[in-house]
Design a protein around this motif. Sequence first.
Motif, mmCIF file in Angstrom:
data_model
loop_
_atom_site.group_PDB
_atom_site.id
_atom_site.type_symbol
_atom_site.label_atom_id
_atom_site.label_comp_id
_atom_site.label_asym_id
_atom_site.label_seq_id
_atom_site.Cartn_x
_atom_site.Cartn_y
_atom_site.Cartn_z
ATOM 1 N N LEU A 106 0.815 -1.217 0.000
ATOM 2 C CA LEU A 106 0.000 0.000 0.000
ATOM 3 C C LEU A 106 0.844 1.260 0.000
ATOM 4 O O LEU A 106 0.332 2.359 -0.221
ATOM 5 N N ASN A 107 2.164 1.105 0.250
ATOM 6 C CA ASN A 107 3.071 2.250 0.340
ATOM 7 C C ASN A 107 2.634 3.236 1.420
ATOM 8 O O ASN A 107 2.734 4.454 1.262
ATOM 9 N N ALA A 108 2.126 2.699 2.514
ATOM 10 C CA ALA A 108 1.708 3.561 3.611
ATOM 11 C C ALA A 108 2.936 4.195 4.256
ATOM 12 O O ALA A 108 4.024 3.618 4.268
ATOM 13 N N VAL A 135 -9.476 2.614 4.494
ATOM 14 C CA VAL A 135 -8.289 2.776 5.316
ATOM 15 C C VAL A 135 -7.599 4.052 4.870
ATOM 16 O O VAL A 135 -7.286 4.223 3.693
ATOM 17 N N ILE A 136 -7.397 4.964 5.811
ATOM 18 C CA ILE A 136 -6.734 6.220 5.485
ATOM 19 C C ILE A 136 -5.385 6.284 6.191
ATOM 20 O O ILE A 136 -5.215 5.748 7.290
ATOM 21 N N ASP A 137 -4.441 6.936 5.533
ATOM 22 C CA ASP A 137 -3.089 7.101 6.052
ATOM 23 C C ASP A 137 -2.979 8.512 6.616
ATOM 24 O O ASP A 137 -2.874 9.487 5.873
ATOM 25 N N LEU A 138 -3.006 8.612 7.936
ATOM 26 C CA LEU A 138 -2.958 9.919 8.585
ATOM 27 C C LEU A 138 -1.604 10.595 8.416
ATOM 28 O O LEU A 138 -1.486 11.814 8.591
ATOM 29 N N GLY A 139 -0.588 9.817 8.057
ATOM 30 C CA GLY A 139 0.741 10.382 7.854
ATOM 31 C C GLY A 139 0.963 10.900 6.449
ATOM 32 O O GLY A 139 2.035 11.422 6.134
ATOM 33 N N ASP A 140 -0.004 10.719 5.584
ATOM 34 C CA ASP A 140 0.102 11.168 4.188
ATOM 35 C C ASP A 140 -1.010 12.187 3.968
ATOM 36 O O ASP A 140 -2.102 11.852 3.529
#
Length: 206
Positions: A106-108, A135-140
């Motif tokens: 996913l390259n999270a 699913v969300i990436d809070l760091g992106d």
Amino acid sequence: DELILKRKVNYASISRLLGRNPAYIQQYIRRGSPKHLDDADRSVLAQFFGVDEEVLGAPSRRGNPAIELVQVPVMNVHASAGHGALAEGEAQSGQFGFSKGWLRELNASNSSSLSAIGVVGNSMEPTLYDGDDIVIDLGDAQTRLRDGIYALRMDGALNVKRIAIEPKGRLVSVTSDNQAYPSWHGLDRRSISVVGRMRCIIRKVK
């Protein structure tokens, strides 16, 4: 010995089944010679008696290696046009388990920065449907903004929208995939509050 008695056969007949001399099985059971059955002999006997080879002294089969799962929290919030809000410290309502390898695909930014939220409404159909989880990436988020689907705050509510960087790079468009809903163009990228980038959709099959 018990299997031979139950099957009502004798040592010699079992030895012949294996293509061995008639005393072979008797010597194995009574004298311990040979100490271990050959793999091929053990396989034939297991099939004949209808038992697992482990009953006849085969080493225990190793199970598949355990897959270590990374737990992604499911937040008790929903996102859509005019629904929900992501509050600080929002309680979890569950977890999804993902393999580390799959999360790498996913390259999270970091697995600890992932959260799952629910989708309400049809503003992003046909990409997202009511009842989906994303699913969300809070760091992106804001600093790495680029074309994609994001969770963002609009008027105090949590929304999921598509963001497109306009040609000159300073302005962005915030759009709904469902054309019945409004879109916004020519926005200063600093004027939108991005929560995180969508990484995947979790959908129930009906």
